[in-house]
Design an enzyme around this catalytic site. Sequence first.
Site, PDB file in Angstrom:
ATOM      1  N   PRO A 128       6.820 -85.653  -1.230  1.00 16.20           N
ATOM      2  CA  PRO A 128       5.515 -86.323  -1.196  1.00 16.20           C
ATOM      3  C   PRO A 128       4.486 -85.592  -2.049  1.00 16.20           C
ATOM      4  CG  PRO A 128       6.438 -86.151   1.010  1.00 16.20           C
ATOM      5  CD  PRO A 128       7.306 -85.317   0.119  1.00 16.20           C
ATOM      6  N   GLU A 129       3.745 -86.362  -2.828  1.00 20.65           N
ATOM      7  CA  GLU A 129       2.697 -85.814  -3.680  1.00 20.65           C
ATOM      8  C   GLU A 129       1.357 -86.369  -3.219  1.00 20.65           C
ATOM      9  OE1 GLU A 129       3.768 -86.132  -7.856  1.00 20.65           O
ATOM     10  OE2 GLU A 129       5.893 -85.941  -7.383  1.00 20.65           O
ATOM     11  N   LYS A 171      -1.926 -81.763  -2.029  1.00 15.85           N
ATOM     12  CA  LYS A 171      -0.836 -82.273  -1.200  1.00 15.85           C
ATOM     13  C   LYS A 171      -0.957 -81.838   0.259  1.00 15.85           C
ATOM     14  CE  LYS A 171       2.372 -81.680  -5.091  1.00 15.85           C
ATOM     15  NZ  LYS A 171       3.662 -81.067  -5.506  1.00 15.85           N
ATOM     16  N   HIS A 214      14.961 -83.724  14.501  1.00 17.02           N
ATOM     17  CA  HIS A 214      14.137 -82.771  13.754  1.00 17.02           C
ATOM     18  C   HIS A 214      12.651 -82.882  14.087  1.00 17.02           C
ATOM     19  CE1 HIS A 214      17.727 -81.877  11.429  1.00 17.02           C
ATOM     20  NE2 HIS A 214      17.852 -83.166  11.165  1.00 17.02           N
ATOM     21  N   ARG A 221      14.346 -80.869   6.552  1.00 13.41           N
ATOM     22  CA  ARG A 221      14.734 -79.747   5.697  1.00 13.41           C
ATOM     23  C   ARG A 221      13.830 -78.530   5.871  1.00 13.41           C
ATOM     24  NH1 ARG A 221      16.702 -81.376  -0.209  1.00 13.41           N
ATOM     25  NH2 ARG A 221      17.504 -79.257   0.039  1.00 13.41           N
ATOM     26  N   ARG A 228      12.397 -78.617 -13.551  1.00 13.13           N
ATOM     27  CA  ARG A 228      12.382 -79.937 -12.950  1.00 13.13           C
ATOM     28  C   ARG A 228      12.914 -80.958 -13.943  1.00 13.13           C
ATOM     29  NH1 ARG A 228       9.099 -80.176  -8.524  1.00 13.13           N
ATOM     30  NH2 ARG A 228      10.417 -81.969  -8.032  1.00 13.13           N
TER      31      ARG A 228
END
Length: 328
Positions: free
Chosen positions: A2-3, A87, A128, A162, A311
Amino acid sequence: MPELPEVECLRQSLLHPQPSQPTGLIGQRVVSVRVLRRDVLTAPGDPPGGLSRTQTTRRAALPAPANITDQDLLVGQTIHQIERCGKQLAIWAVNPAGERSALLVRLGMTGQLLLNAHKPTSTAGLSHIHVEWLLTNTPALSIDTPHATTPTTTRLIFRDPRRFGGVQIARTERDVQSAWSELGPDALTITDHQLAEALSRSSRAIKAALLDQSVLAGVGNIYADEALWAARLSPRRMCRRLKLAEVATLAQAIRTVLNRAVLAGGSTLRDYVNGRGEAGTFQSNHAVYGRAGLPCPRCLQPLASAIIAQRTTVWCRACQSLPKQTPR
């Protein structure tokens, strides 16, 4: 990952009630909190970086984690503001004495904040879940409403399969300022002058600079590729060689791309959903990101791909060509 657009859409979904989610966070009082994984929390006094996922195997060698109280996690306080910087989110609350504190939320790669009102079992089956808050909104009695209405119950959960994200405790406003002091200008409102000043200090490729959160807060791999394509700039261009007009074009492209993404609910490539569990749709409008080898939407030439700043980067060699070097 997510940005800025995804985090901004998350912020808006937590703020504004909807027919399917009649209660937002603002005005809610935190009744209780349940922490299922301590290592997603970072408190003042924790080891540098907190008890992060990468440190799990070295836990025995780390100092003991700082104590965290329910009050640190806003229990007994009322949510009154949700801010975003790049972010990151800051969920601000005020205690009965009028003192403000906050929780800073980073989604990382797979983090989610989910708001579930009136649905005690709505998180059943979700894995999670690391932190869970219970909130209530009990209206005060007044002349117009002499009888209290039935209190609403809201459940807010932080989950992160994660565990690259986390929740940071900010006991004072200074803690928030300190945490955000190293971030650059917010990309959603970046000005030509701010971007020119930040890039003038860099000798890196423009793609690498855009990913640096101390240069520009909020842009990641998706929107760096999209903005550079919109500005017709090669991701390999050196920052110091950009002309002022090109920087102005890039700043405009960044703002335009990010605002369009916010209007579309962000990009959902795998895990991202807003606070109501709704996915974004901007991924269907990506011009270059994730489309290596496919035709450029502008000139129909195959899109190129390479690793820049560690990237995967996609661009059009025809539309975003490097300027020819002038012979000396």
